[in-house]
Enzyme design. Structure first.
Site, PDB file in Angstrom:
ATOM      1  N   ASP A  59       0.798  -1.347   0.134  1.00 23.40           N
ATOM      2  CA  ASP A  59      -0.047  -0.040   0.154  1.00 23.40           C
ATOM      3  C   ASP A  59       0.872   1.063  -0.016  1.00 23.40           C
ATOM      4  OD1 ASP A  59       1.167   0.192   2.437  1.00 23.40           O
ATOM      5  OD2 ASP A  59      -0.851   0.187   3.656  1.00 23.40           O
TER       6      ASP A  59
ATOM      7  N   TYR B  42       0.835  -6.666   9.781  1.00 22.68           N
ATOM      8  CA  TYR B  42       0.202  -6.134  10.707  1.00 22.68           C
ATOM      9  C   TYR B  42       0.971  -5.331  11.721  1.00 22.68           C
ATOM     10  CZ  TYR B  42      -3.574  -9.433   9.514  1.00 22.68           C
ATOM     11  OH  TYR B  42      -4.757  -9.979   8.801  1.00 22.68           O
TER      12      TYR B  42
END
Length: 338
Positions: free
Chosen positions: A237, A312
């Site tokens: 991203d 994460y």
């Protein structure tokens, strides 16, 4: 041109042929050492407690929530840091990706069946604008695209999987790779592909995060017991490259850095944008490999560190160190893939 390279092979190919982005191996080593103290404690079960907005269940409804959210999990960055879309939920204002989650939970609390495919297959643009309304003057970006994807995705889920993402998960036979392929083959908005140096490549950010979130919401058990979860790479991203540059594991050329500092937009599929995403994936693969080496040398019992858990953790690290990272630019690309 044949089928695209897998995300991992795409990343390796981009990193080997990149001109403006470099994976710094000394920086990779230092990043792994920095993350090591926390890494031994990473567990899939932590996903639910990681954030109060994540669903608590491990059932069909929780999977429906994850599927909806990851179908819309793209482009939350703000044009200006001091002017952001925010959604207030439970007395707390949320921004970025969490604003999306807050809006979904707000709608569910109001009795709007937003996670039901039969609802969002026919939801109107006006309803979408209302459901995902911001509590500031800044709206959530790409609202028309979000509406189109909701309608398209809902119709396909109804036609091919009886309206339930659980049916799609069960067709994967507990394989992360098979589930990723099912998602990409059946849902066009997940086809995050590009061309680079004469090859078709794929990053599949949202498809991979959907697989990862499926694994996480089911806590790696039952239908979510993916033996091959370590084949899933990090999710390319605009935030992860920023944290990798901050950690010194990724380096930009002067030309690219100047462009990013000026806030210039990069188009999805542009060479420099592809280099940033591909090198970021490869960088995280190398950090993971180094972490595994360090953990094997230590006194700890064997630990399963995969790129999902690492992603994460890095993403949360980025949010915790947002102030420290202000001098590091993120790349600005408006698209539906991330």
């Amino acid at each position: 041109m044949g089928p695209p390279l897998s995300p991992r092979e795409s990343a390796r190919f981009v990193a080997e042929n990149s001109r403006d982005v470099l994976v710094d191996h000394e920086g990779v080593r230092r990043a792994a050492e920095l993350l090591l103290p926390a890494a031994a404690a990473w567990r899939v079960e932590q996903w639910k407690s990681l954030h109060e907005l994540n669903p608590r269940g491990a059932d069909e409804a929780a999977l429906g929530w994850v599927f909806l959210v990851d179908s819309l999990n793209f482009s939350f960055w703000a044009e200006r840091e001091d002017s952001k879309c925010a959604v207030r939920y439970g007395g707390t204002p949320y921004t970025g990706y969490w604003a999306l989650c807050a809006a979904v939970n707000r709608a569910l609390d109001q009795g709007i069946p937003i996670t039901s495919a039969s609802y969002y297959a026919t939801v109107s643009l006006e309803q979408v604008r209302d459901i995902f309304r911001s509590d500031t003057a800044v709206p959530m970006p790409l609202m028309e695209e979000r509406h189109r994807i909701l309608n398209e995705t809902g119709k396909i889920l109804l036609e091919k999987f009886g309206g339930s993402f659980l049916n799609c998960v069960q067709k994967s036979g507990r394989s992360a790779q098979k589930l990723m392929q099912l998602i990409v083959e059946n849902f066009p908005s997940y086809r995050d592909e590009a061309e680079f140096e004469g090859k078709r490549i794929a990053f599949y950010k949202r498809a991979q995060i959907l697989v990862a979130d499926t694994w996480s919401v089911l806590e790696g058990k039952g239908d979510g017991c993916f033996e091959d979860i370590s084949s899933i790479t990090m999710f390319a991203d605009y935030r992860l490259p920023q944290i990798l540059v901050y950690l010194g594991a990724l380096k930009y050329s002067d030309e690219l850095l100047k462009k990013l500092l000026k806030g210039e937009m990069l188009l999805n599929g542009d060479k420099q944008e592809v280099e940033i995403r591909g090198c970021s994936i490869w960088c995280v693969e190398l950090i993971r490999d180094r972490l595994l080496e360090l953990l094997e040398k230590g006194e700890n019992s064997p630990v399963e560190i995969n790129s999902v858990l690492l992603d994460y953790h890095l993403w949360d690290y980025a949010r915790e160190h947002r102030e420290d990272m202000k001098g590091v630019p993120f790349h600005r690309t408006r698209c539906i893939y991330y």
